[in-house]
Design a protein around this motif. Sequence first.
Motif, PDB file in Angstrom:
ATOM      1  N   HIS A  47       0.827  -1.207   0.000  1.00  0.00           N
ATOM      2  CA  HIS A  47       0.000   0.000   0.000  1.00  0.00           C
ATOM      3  C   HIS A  47       0.862   1.259   0.000  1.00  0.00           C
ATOM      4  O   HIS A  47       0.469   2.274  -0.591  1.00  0.00           O
ATOM      5  CB  HIS A  47      -0.961   0.007   1.180  1.00  0.00           C
ATOM      6  CG  HIS A  47      -1.998  -1.075   1.089  1.00  0.00           C
ATOM      7  ND1 HIS A  47      -2.802  -1.422   2.141  1.00  0.00           N
ATOM      8  CD2 HIS A  47      -2.351  -1.901   0.075  1.00  0.00           C
ATOM      9  CE1 HIS A  47      -3.606  -2.405   1.783  1.00  0.00           C
ATOM     10  NE2 HIS A  47      -3.350  -2.710   0.526  1.00  0.00           N
ATOM     11  N   SER A  51       0.491   4.043  -2.841  1.00  0.00           N
ATOM     12  CA  SER A  51       0.210   5.447  -2.529  1.00  0.00           C
ATOM     13  C   SER A  51       1.263   6.372  -3.119  1.00  0.00           C
ATOM     14  O   SER A  51       0.958   7.485  -3.550  1.00  0.00           O
ATOM     15  CB  SER A  51       0.080   5.656  -1.016  1.00  0.00           C
ATOM     16  OG  SER A  51       1.318   5.477  -0.372  1.00  0.00           O
ATOM     17  N   GLY A  54       0.312   6.318  -6.839  1.00  0.00           N
ATOM     18  CA  GLY A  54      -1.068   6.672  -7.149  1.00  0.00           C
ATOM     19  C   GLY A  54      -1.782   5.690  -8.045  1.00  0.00           C
ATOM     20  O   GLY A  54      -2.652   6.083  -8.834  1.00  0.00           O
TER      21      GLY A  54
END
Length: 185
Positions: A47, A51, A54
């Motif tokens: 994750h 992030s 994107g």
Amino acid sequence: MAEKTYLKRPEKPEPCITLIGMAGSGKTTIGTALAAQLDYAFLDTDHLIESAYGTCLQAVTDALSSEAFLDLEARFVSALRVSRVVIATGGSVIYRDSAMQHLRSLGPVVCLDAPLEVIQTRIAKNPNRGLVIAEGQTIADLYRERYALYNRYADIHCDTQQSPAHCAQSIIRQLPASMLDNPAR
């Protein structure tokens, strides 16, 4: 006006627990349960990468060569400066010794053991999980190749053919007593 009080980072961070294993072994699910039982934070390194870019992890792995992705993953993992965190890693983290040595410096490493059939079913249900696999390689080939590496780095093993809560309890029972004697918990 009252003076603000700022927290200082501890001089000696408390240990973390790192979960390794194949994609689909339950690192996120069991990690969340383990973190809740220990009152630790939970962090999924996949994750973090998603992030930063994107997009889903599969898009990141598709955009890079396998070696470039493994180097990228190792840089993200090696940059972690955390305390009292259950860390769920990508299944490929074991291909970079530098990343694994950093994770080991943070605390015990737990390998989540799941049967090949379970892994194959779970991977088929989530094709965007960002699996690093060579062209022509099967999930079974990858499973055999990685388990030798998981075994090399694991301090603890957990059979994931039980509920996430039971897996968390199994891991807790295998942790060093010093991790469980913390009065802050």
